[in-house]
Every structure is written in C-alpha cells, then in structure tokens.
Design a protein around this motif. Structure first.
Motif, short mmCIF file in Angstrom:
data_model
loop_
_atom_site.label_atom_id
_atom_site.label_comp_id
_atom_site.label_asym_id
_atom_site.label_seq_id
_atom_site.Cartn_x
_atom_site.Cartn_y
_atom_site.Cartn_z
N UNK A 230 -30.18 -83.74 71.82
CA UNK A 230 -30.32 -83.54 70.38
C UNK A 230 -31.11 -84.60 69.67
N UNK A 231 -31.60 -85.62 70.39
CA UNK A 231 -32.40 -86.66 69.77
C UNK A 231 -33.80 -86.12 69.48
N UNK A 232 -34.31 -86.39 68.28
CA UNK A 232 -35.65 -85.94 67.90
C UNK A 232 -36.67 -86.90 68.51
N UNK A 387 -36.85 -80.42 77.11
CA UNK A 387 -37.04 -80.51 75.67
C UNK A 387 -37.03 -79.11 75.06
N UNK A 388 -36.76 -79.06 73.77
CA UNK A 388 -36.83 -77.83 73.00
C UNK A 388 -37.69 -78.08 71.77
N UNK A 389 -38.53 -77.11 71.43
CA UNK A 389 -39.39 -77.21 70.25
C UNK A 389 -38.91 -76.17 69.25
N UNK A 390 -38.80 -76.60 67.99
CA UNK A 390 -38.35 -75.68 66.94
C UNK A 390 -39.31 -75.72 65.77
N UNK A 391 -39.51 -74.56 65.18
CA UNK A 391 -40.40 -74.40 64.04
C UNK A 391 -39.58 -74.38 62.77
N UNK A 392 -39.95 -75.22 61.81
CA UNK A 392 -39.21 -75.29 60.55
C UNK A 392 -39.68 -74.19 59.62
N UNK A 405 -39.63 -81.65 68.07
CA UNK A 405 -39.43 -81.71 69.52
C UNK A 405 -38.13 -82.47 69.79
N UNK A 406 -37.14 -81.79 70.34
CA UNK A 406 -35.84 -82.37 70.63
C UNK A 406 -35.69 -82.57 72.14
#
Length: 497
Positions: A230-232, A387-392, A405-406
C-alpha cells in the motif's frame, strides 16, 4: 589530608589551616569567626560568578546551535523546486510574509509564495496544482479568513489529498495563526496543529515539523517500513504535450531515474515496473480522453467548444432565416421562416445546458473505459511487478489526469487464501484451491479498481490481525475476503471463475 587532595579542595584546605592556627592560638576565636564569614562570602561570590558564566555559555551555545542550523541548507529532492508551499489568505499577508522571510533567511528553506511565484497568465488551479506538486511540504496558515476563502480551502484540500495519497513525497504542516470561529473542513481535522498563540518561536517549530513530519501528521509515523503493501511509490501526472505535435492532448511521462532509484529501495524491480507502467501509458496516451482532455475537463475549453457550436448553429439557422425571407428564393416561405426562427431559438437556448451535460457524460464514460484499461494491465503485470497502478477520477477542482503507483505484493495473500480453502475444502486438490485463491484476488482487485480503494487508503477497514504488513495497519486483501470465503465455500465445492 594527602597532598594529592589539596588542589581538589582549596577552600577546605584553607579552613583546615585556619583550624590548625586556632589550636595554636586559643584567643583567636573572634578572628576565626570573621575568617569563616569572609570565606563563606568568597564562596558565595564564586558560585554566583560561576552560575553567571554557565548561563552565558548556555546562551552562547544556543546561539551557536541556531547558527549551525541556519548555516545548514537542506537540498531539494529531485523533481522539487520548493521546500515549502505557503498557503495563506490575502488578509494574513503581513504575518505570512514574516514567517516566509524567517524560513528563507534563517533556515534557508525555499518557499513558494503565490503572490510572488505564480506564473502570470496561467490558470489559478493549474498554478496551485503544479507548484504544490513541485514542493516538498505544504504550510497551511489557518485563520478565520482562510477557512472562509474558496481558493484557500481548495489549496488545503489538494494538499491533504496529496499527503494522504503520496506520503513519501509531500505532507502538510498546519499552523493556526489566529483562533478560528468556524469549524474546520473534515479533511483537516485529523492533523495536529502548531498554535502560533502558544509558541515563542513559530518559525523554529515549523522547521522542526519540516524535519519530523510524523510529529504533526500521524499518517507519516510508519512511513519508513519499505516492506509494507500500500505504499505509494510515485505519482505520475499527465502534462500538456506540444501543440504542434500532439494538439490539445495530455500525455503521461515515463519513469525518471530518481524514481527508479526510489522504487528499488522498496524492494521492487524497476525493470518489471517499467514494463508494467510503460505498456499502460503507451495505451493511455492514445486514448480519446487524454487526446482532448482540456475540452472535457477545463471550463475555459468547454466554453470555447460551446461557443463554436453556438456560432455554427446561429450561422446555419440565420442563413436559412434570411433565405426564407428573400422573394424569388427557393426557400421563400413565410411559414418556413417562422419555423426556422422558432427552431433556431429553441436550439440556441438548449445548447449550453445540454452541451455541458453531454460533455460531462462523455467524460464519465471515457473515464470508466480508462479504469477498465488500467485494471486489465494490473491483472496482466501485478505478479511480476509487485505493483498496482490506479487512475484518479479527479473529482477535485484541481483536476489533472493522475496515475498512482502502489507497491502491492499479493503473493502472501494468495498463499493464505489457498491454505484457508484447503482447510474448508479438504477434498478439493491443491491446484484447484490455488487457482480459486488467485481468482478471488483478481475479484478483489477489480473491486478496488472500481472504488479507487487504494487511492482512498484511509477509508479501507483497519486490520484486526495485522497478518501481512500494510501501510497504516489497513486490512490486506486476504483479510478483507476471509469472511466472504468462509461463508461462501464452507461445505461447498464452488469454484470462482
């Protein structure tokens, strides 16, 4: 008394000599008392002088410490232009300038002052977003004027959003300049504040908070744990491309060298992450949403698009109206002229509200397609990149397309779910349980993608067992799904596909 002890106790030695003289002269009692008094007065004078010298040395020592702090210049991290983004109300300009000058001249922290450093001709929201992203920390100077100002609250909300989502790069230092008569917004209530009314040296307290962020912001207390999920790792903001080459499009930049070094420090392979992130942005940069992002999101461009549409409609119906009134024209017709006028006026009046709604709906639809695209690449690469990438969704006023990127290694969660399934369904072979565990993880990742769960990290449930270390003790994937698995698979042979 030995000779070696004489230098250590000079006063006692003189007293012993006096006592020896007294034994030799029994009539010298009054002289002895006078000598004792003189000796006591000399001792008091010596102690007083010693205390004054000690106090003077202490003051000089403190001055030397402050001078050494002032001489120490904190280098800016890569990608940052300012140490502090100073957010304040114009009514508090005098106090804010005094604090800024102290931070710059005394502690050598480069401060971003909107009245001095904002780029002329650039939108206010873009100035705020860009300069805040290039600052290490944000100093919020709170006052009654501040909480009543629209732009001040917007700056505070953006700073808190960045602090919650990107704890390794930016955090907030709240300073209450004057007593507040209005309740603070909810997003500011979780912070500890510096009270300017109680601190003797406010700039020094700000400097202390700058170097020890966890003392004010509880979210930064456990940031040093590089093994936590969960760290950015980084936040990538799409920027305007060159108009001659890409028109109005926004494009996501590749990973930079300093970001790769930071990623490596979190036990993540930069090469694998580059494959994950690179494949994603190559796809996203071709999407219609980012190719026309200003038109879909910026009020100025939306108004321009509507103005052009209004002009085209007005020109067409105006021409029809004019032609329908010219005798001898093929379109000459009084009834047609009235119909054109009514239709044109109705269409012109409905373009603005309907156009804005259509543009908003298009943006929502295109954003949903972006989420599905990001999810597809996450499912393809997350096991190798960890890692996981998320779109805001960019629901704030300072909207720019942003990718987070988490770090999230799902290996331990998959193993736990597999062992849990084995206990619940002992008759099912291990390969099937492992495959089911992987599918359950995929199911949860899709859910988090739809709800922006990792971006809204603090809204996730707290961990009860702290089984797998996560940032701020939030529940890991397997803990969030444990009850669901027990309820669904107990005494069944259902397999999630």
């Amino acid at each position: 008394m030995s000779k070696e002890m004489i230098p250590l106790l000079p006063i006692d030695d003189e007293i012993i000599v006096i006592e020896e003289n007294h034994l030799q002269s029994p009539n010298s009692c009054s002289q002895l008392n006078e000598l004792y008094k003189e000796e006591g007065q000399a001792s008091d004078d010596t102690l007083t002088k010693h205390a004054e010298e000690t106090e003077e040395k202490t003051v000089l020592g403190q001055d030397e410490i402050l001078q050494s702090v002032s001489d120490c210049v904190i280098p800016l991290p890569p990608g940052k232009k300012y140490h502090l983004f100073v957010s304040y109300s114009s009514e508090d300009r005098e106090h804010a300038n005094m604090i800024r000058e102290q931070m710059e001249n005394r502690f050598h922290l480069k401060c971003m002052d909107f009245e001095r450093d904002f780029i002329p001709g650039k939108n206010i929201d873009e100035n705020i977003s860009d300069e805040m992203a290039h600052s290490v920390k944000v100093l919020l100077i709170l006052s009654p004027y501040y909480v009543q100002s629209h732009w001040c609250v917007t700056e505070a909300r953006e700073a808190c959003t960045l602090s919650f989502t990107d704890v390794d790069n930016l955090n907030v230092i709240p300073l209450v300049l004057k007593p507040l008569h209005k309740e603070l917004p909810s997003f500011l209530k979780s912070f500890v504040y510096i009270d300017a009314q109680k601190e003797l040296d406010v700039p020094a307290k700000i400097y202390e908070a700058f170097n020890h962020p966890g003392s004010l912001d509880p979210l930064h207390q456990d940031r040093s744990a590089t093994t936590q999920n969960g760290v950015v790792l980084c936040r990538k903001i799409a920027s305007k491309a060159k108009y001659a080459q890409y028109g109005l499009s926004f494009r996501f930049p590749p990973l930079e060298t300093f970001e790769e070094e930071k990623i490596r420090s979190f036990s993540v392979d930069p090469t694998q992450l580059e494959n994950h992130y690179g494949a994603l942005i190559n796809d996203l940069n071709k999407r219609y949403l980012f190719g026309n992002y200003p038109v879909l999101t910026t009020l100025k461009w939306r108004c321009c698009a509507l103005f052009i549409l209004l002009f085209v409609v007005f020109f067409i119906f105006g021409a029809l109206y004019a032609l329908s009134g010219i005798p001898g024209s093929k379109l000459y017709d009084r009834d047609l002229r009235i119909g054109v006028f009514i239709s044109g006026l109705t269409l012109l009046c409905s373009i603005c509200p309907c156009g804005l709604c259509i543009i908003y709906a298009c943006r929502r639809i295109l954003s949903s397609s972006i989420h599905s695209t990001v999810c597809r690449y996450n499912l393809k690469f997350h096991r190798s990149s960890k890692c996981l990438v998320y779109f805001d969704n960019n629901k704030t006023l300072l909207s720019k397309p942003t990718l987070y990127i988490f770090k999230y290694d799902v290996t331990e969660c998959e193993k736990y779910l597999s062992s849990l399934l084995k206990e619940i369904r002992p008759t099912v072979d291990s390969d099937t349980n492992e495959e089911t565990a992987k599918n359950l993880i995929v199911q949860k990742l899709r859910e988090l993608q739809e709800t922006n769960g990792l971006i809204n990290w603090t809204s996730l449930p707290e961990s009860v067992t702290n089984r797998h270390r996560t940032r701020n003790y939030r529940a890991c994937l397997c803990e969030m799904m444990e009850d669901y698995v027990k309820m669904t698979y107990r005494n069944t042979n259902i397999i999630v596909v």
